[in-house]
Design a protein around this motif. Sequence first.
Motif, mmCIF file in Angstrom:
data_model
loop_
_atom_site.group_PDB
_atom_site.id
_atom_site.type_symbol
_atom_site.label_atom_id
_atom_site.label_comp_id
_atom_site.label_asym_id
_atom_site.label_seq_id
_atom_site.Cartn_x
_atom_site.Cartn_y
_atom_site.Cartn_z
ATOM 1 N N UNK A 1 1.120 -1.087 -0.109
ATOM 2 C CA UNK A 1 0.049 -0.127 -0.241
ATOM 3 C C UNK A 1 0.739 1.127 -0.045
ATOM 4 N N UNK A 2 2.020 1.240 0.279
ATOM 5 C CA UNK A 2 3.062 2.447 0.148
ATOM 6 C C UNK A 2 4.250 1.987 -0.634
ATOM 7 N N UNK A 3 4.759 2.830 -1.253
ATOM 8 C CA UNK A 3 6.168 2.562 -1.974
ATOM 9 C C UNK A 3 7.312 2.345 -0.965
ATOM 10 N N UNK A 4 8.112 1.116 -1.385
ATOM 11 C CA UNK A 4 9.147 0.923 -0.429
ATOM 12 C C UNK A 4 10.237 0.431 -1.117
ATOM 13 N N UNK A 5 11.455 -0.039 -0.700
ATOM 14 C CA UNK A 5 12.642 0.074 -1.407
ATOM 15 C C UNK A 5 12.472 -0.889 -2.603
ATOM 16 N N UNK A 6 11.637 -2.210 -2.705
ATOM 17 C CA UNK A 6 11.357 -2.935 -3.699
ATOM 18 C C UNK A 6 10.711 -2.391 -4.634
ATOM 19 N N UNK A 7 9.806 -1.520 -4.579
ATOM 20 C CA UNK A 7 9.606 -0.524 -5.551
ATOM 21 C C UNK A 7 10.638 0.397 -6.209
ATOM 22 N N UNK A 8 11.517 1.003 -5.383
ATOM 23 C CA UNK A 8 12.657 1.867 -6.011
ATOM 24 C C UNK A 8 13.517 0.852 -6.814
ATOM 25 N N UNK A 9 13.616 -0.564 -6.623
ATOM 26 C CA UNK A 9 14.373 -1.341 -7.526
ATOM 27 C C UNK A 9 13.971 -1.607 -8.869
ATOM 28 N N UNK A 10 12.724 -1.657 -8.745
ATOM 29 C CA UNK A 10 12.157 -1.731 -10.325
ATOM 30 C C UNK A 10 12.255 -0.368 -11.014
ATOM 31 N N UNK A 11 11.803 0.549 -9.992
ATOM 32 C CA UNK A 11 11.713 2.210 -10.753
ATOM 33 C C UNK A 11 13.125 2.253 -11.243
ATOM 34 N N UNK A 12 14.251 2.113 -10.582
ATOM 35 C CA UNK A 12 15.628 2.545 -11.005
ATOM 36 C C UNK A 12 15.803 1.773 -12.215
#
Lengths: 229, 229
Positions: free
Chosen positions: A176-187
């Motif tokens: 429900x909130x963006x965390x490091x796993x999201x930043x991985x694919x975002x990167x």
Amino acid sequence: MSIVLYDLCGADDRRFSPYCWRVKMALAHKGLPFETRPVPFRQIRDICDGAQTSVPVIEDDGRIVRDSFDIAVYLETTYPELPSLFGGAAGLGLSRFVDKWSVLEINATLVRMIVADIHGVLQPDDEPYFRETREKRFGARLEEVQEGREERLETLRAKLEPARQTLARQPYLSGITPLFADFILFGTLQWARIASPLQILADDDPIRPWFEGCLDLYGGIGRSAAAAA
Amino acid sequence: MSIVLYDLCGADDRRFSPYCWRVKMALAHKGLPFETRPVPFRQIRDICDGAQTSVPVIEDDGRIVRDSFDIAVYLETTYPELPSLFGGAAGLGLSRFVDKWSVLEINATLVRMIVADIHGVLQPDDEPYFRETREKRFGARLEEVQEGREERLETLRAKLEPARQTLARQPYLSGITPLFADFILFGTLQWARIASPLQILADDDPIRPWFEGCLDLYGGIGRSAAAAA
């Protein structure tokens, strides 16, 4: 004292490294003041203690930490009172799985589609090093590695299906909130956005609204980096 | 009252469903008393309210819940005081990603390697339904779908690499303790173990000790199911 992030840079101060983007998002998520120091490939050996061979590297009050995942774990451990990057031990463990998946399945496929474009956004003095190491790695000229990439887009998009189906059920990979796993694919997607004109996601890809949302997080630090023309 | 799990069964009461195994492990992890009711494919329509089309389905004090992931979420929400299956919201979110990865990348590849073996462990009265639906899905006879599987083993093993590299760094996919994300991949490998003699993991695969450890969890409920000869 601000945390210093050594951040890979190309020509025109382009910051395209997927792993450095993970760390920028992590620092912003924690609300930690930081400054980035641009480093072209050939100067990585000159930063910090002279023992570094890749970026991201951070310096935090004299402590040197390398590797994007290890940096995230360091920040979580050192600043536990600030917003969490993992949401607990299970989130940390499963983020490592997302890291491995992203590197092995997505980055390894994507780099073969944009590697000549990356070469094209480097500082001229970085070009020989990059060409030599990558052509050795891929066993072909950069331009040949990238050739025919349009036909490989469907493969890449199919490999993104686990993320796509996850994001069809919840706003972020981490729930429900963006965390490091999201930043991985975002990167990974930010890397392509900054270094290459190739459109990775179809216009109607459900991953797109998630990515656009990530670009706007934390005052839009992601969006402030110009996309490749 | 015990929770009832409707559990897919084959001949000789073989319980091979990967999704039912996820739920058995989840119930055991929570320490919830449960009984399984064996259901062959052709009788799924007769269970509970007659509206079910697949298993696992659980009945908990009159409530009917289907779909292995939804059942895990239900158990977590209904019994928050018992050991967590997700370790928080981030763990739940990222477990969904592991679910999608497992289904799309692993189960979809694996089923084409063991589908005739699965047919071979069914109750004879289930065989026509299974053959018809699966041959329609795969567009070929079951025996043809499975043929040449030895040559596809390397592909499957390569697809497991994100899990392999994760387990090289930490004891469980979920980090330091086994949680639902582990039961997801466990269910997949347990499916193959029970239904097929094909050896999915090489002898020296680092995933193997993790799987063996999972077989022994909760009094060894995983190991108590006989492997295919």
